[in-house]
Design an enzyme around this catalytic site. Sequence first.
Site, mmCIF file in Angstrom:
data_model
loop_
_atom_site.group_PDB
_atom_site.id
_atom_site.type_symbol
_atom_site.label_atom_id
_atom_site.label_comp_id
_atom_site.label_asym_id
_atom_site.label_seq_id
_atom_site.Cartn_x
_atom_site.Cartn_y
_atom_site.Cartn_z
ATOM 1 N N ASN A 181 0.873 -1.176 0.000
ATOM 2 C CA ASN A 181 0.000 0.000 0.000
ATOM 3 C C ASN A 181 0.914 1.231 0.000
ATOM 4 O OD1 ASN A 181 -1.861 1.979 0.456
ATOM 5 N ND2 ASN A 181 -2.657 1.130 2.373
ATOM 6 N N HIS A 196 -13.021 2.519 0.511
ATOM 7 C CA HIS A 196 -13.014 1.505 1.586
ATOM 8 C C HIS A 196 -13.689 0.212 1.153
ATOM 9 C CE1 HIS A 196 -12.890 4.833 4.942
ATOM 10 N NE2 HIS A 196 -11.669 4.430 4.654
ATOM 11 N N LEU A 212 -14.917 2.895 10.530
ATOM 12 C CA LEU A 212 -14.611 4.128 11.258
ATOM 13 C C LEU A 212 -13.151 4.132 11.680
ATOM 14 C CD1 LEU A 212 -17.794 3.985 13.553
ATOM 15 C CD2 LEU A 212 -17.571 5.095 11.304
ATOM 16 N N ARG A 256 -11.497 15.320 8.184
ATOM 17 C CA ARG A 256 -12.341 15.672 7.031
ATOM 18 C C ARG A 256 -13.756 15.997 7.497
ATOM 19 N NH1 ARG A 256 -11.163 10.456 3.522
ATOM 20 N NH2 ARG A 256 -9.235 10.160 4.655
ATOM 21 N N MET A 263 -9.843 9.742 18.290
ATOM 22 C CA MET A 263 -11.031 9.473 19.090
ATOM 23 C C MET A 263 -10.702 9.108 20.534
ATOM 24 S SD MET A 263 -14.223 9.661 19.064
ATOM 25 C CE MET A 263 -15.133 9.486 17.526
ATOM 26 N N ILE A 294 -11.992 2.987 15.379
ATOM 27 C CA ILE A 294 -13.044 3.491 16.268
ATOM 28 C C ILE A 294 -14.150 2.447 16.418
ATOM 29 C CG2 ILE A 294 -14.798 5.285 16.573
ATOM 30 C CD1 ILE A 294 -12.956 7.173 14.931
HETATM 31 P P1 ADP Z 1 -6.652 4.328 9.747
HETATM 32 O O1 ADP Z 1 -7.879 4.795 9.047
HETATM 33 O O2 ADP Z 1 -5.518 5.309 9.664
HETATM 34 O O3 ADP Z 1 -6.275 2.891 9.436
HETATM 35 P P2 ADP Z 1 -7.545 3.257 12.295
HETATM 36 O O4 ADP Z 1 -8.523 2.308 11.682
HETATM 37 O O5 ADP Z 1 -6.371 2.687 13.010
HETATM 38 O O6 ADP Z 1 -7.046 4.364 11.294
HETATM 39 O O7 ADP Z 1 -8.389 4.163 13.332
HETATM 40 C C1 ADP Z 1 -7.818 5.228 14.004
HETATM 41 C C2 ADP Z 1 -8.855 5.785 14.977
HETATM 42 O O8 ADP Z 1 -9.252 4.741 15.879
HETATM 43 C C3 ADP Z 1 -8.322 6.936 15.812
HETATM 44 O O9 ADP Z 1 -9.306 7.968 15.903
HETATM 45 C C4 ADP Z 1 -8.134 6.278 17.165
HETATM 46 O O10 ADP Z 1 -8.237 7.194 18.235
HETATM 47 C C5 ADP Z 1 -9.300 5.317 17.178
HETATM 48 N N1 ADP Z 1 -9.145 4.321 18.237
HETATM 49 C C6 ADP Z 1 -8.215 3.349 18.351
HETATM 50 N N2 ADP Z 1 -8.365 2.693 19.537
HETATM 51 C C7 ADP Z 1 -9.410 3.270 20.179
HETATM 52 C C8 ADP Z 1 -10.059 3.068 21.437
HETATM 53 N N3 ADP Z 1 -9.658 2.118 22.274
HETATM 54 N N4 ADP Z 1 -11.114 3.862 21.743
HETATM 55 C C9 ADP Z 1 -11.530 4.823 20.899
HETATM 56 N N5 ADP Z 1 -10.969 5.070 19.716
HETATM 57 C C10 ADP Z 1 -9.921 4.318 19.355
#
Ligand code: ADP
Length: 395
Positions: A10, A176, A205, A237, A280, A328
């Site tokens: 990627n 996605h 999310l 965004r 988050m 999330i």
């Molecule tokens: P990406 O889209 O970059 O792959 P991820 O799927 O890893 O991102 O998601 C990132 C989001 O998930 C961030 O907003 C992070 O704060 C949130 N996140 C990860 N763990 C938790 C948790 N335990 N509680 C709430 N939000 C979380």
Amino acid sequence: MTDRLVLVINCGSSSLKFALRREGTGQPVISGLAERLGSPEANLQWQTGAHKDQLSLPSGNHADALSALLPLISAEASSPLAAVGHRVVHGGEHFTQAQRIDAQVIEAIKASAPLAPLHNPANLIGIEAAMQVFSATPHVAIFDTAFHQSMPAHAYRYALPDNLYTEHGIRRYGFHGTSHQYVTRQASLLTGRRADQGAWLSAHLGNGCSSCAVLDGRSLDTSMGLTPLEGLVMGTRSGDVDPNLHAHLQRTLGWDLARIEQLLNRESGLLGLSGLSNDMRQLEQARAQGHAGAQLAIDVFCYRLARSMLGLAAALPRLDGVIFTGGIGENSALIRAQTLEHMALLGLRLDNQANSNLKRGEATQIQQHGSPAILVIPTDEERQIADESLALLDH
Ligand code: ADP
């Protein structure tokens, strides 16, 4: 047959994420990230099991990072690579499924570049570098947009003059797709259905967020559109705003397009609403301490998500369940609970205990008896890319 290996790549403009996957298994053999490519600080980090390591690659480019990866892969791999699977963001209308990469496919990815000017050129750099370094291996492109090519015209067309679609490709594409496809298949299997059966609403999310209506393995509508800016509130965004906002900001504040794009893509969403963070986890902590901006950001995020999914329900003949995934969706009991409070109209009733007790990484159902399924399913886009790459080669 069970031992086939796929390298999943990627590529961003200065980064390259990779994972070596063994067919049918959940964990990568080796995975990692090359960052700041092209700069003096360029480096490669990787992990095999619990072992982590890194290598500095001063001024290294994508091909250098892949060349450095070659011996690491050879050391871990018990057999030659069966395929290299590339994530490509935009396939336009050319691609409804995975493609074996050849000169024609490369030309078509180039042709879709105006629709994803930040992503497709970077994806192409990765493809060209990997084809040099892994020249004897078949390369497969998996498009983020392909899964949504099953949307009917009434879902993918904007109410704009016809020629903007027919001559310029302006329509809703959705993104996605790999994740929505993976989690809806898993949802079907987890609830005792065939992989391609079921009527689902899924919410991916992460930093980017999108929702999707899937019927019997086909995407019927999704929240992202021409670009990944449309739809839900995301980390930075805005998601949906009044389409006249650009003109209003230009007239009243004198902002140019570059400034407005920066605003909507990088300064809005959870970050803009909270004035604090796009993360988050951090917002949940701040909310617990009474931070009003964090509270508002979470409230808007959940309400807009529920509104989007209720809207997408229009695409389905019935609802078998909703699915939460992404960082999330998989980890935040609060976001799941608050979103579902707005969705009672669909008969969704959450088992609060099961929601709170969910273990990280678990794929499970958390609804009360008699409710449509409420599922939390960790997404695995790399696995979907590896599986699709092999399925294409088997044909
Ligand atoms: P990406 O889209 O970059 O792959 P991820 O799927 O890893 O991102 O998601 C990132 C989001 O998930 C961030 O907003 C992070 O704060 C949130 N996140 C990860 N763990 C938790 C948790 N335990 N509680 C709430 N939000 C979380």
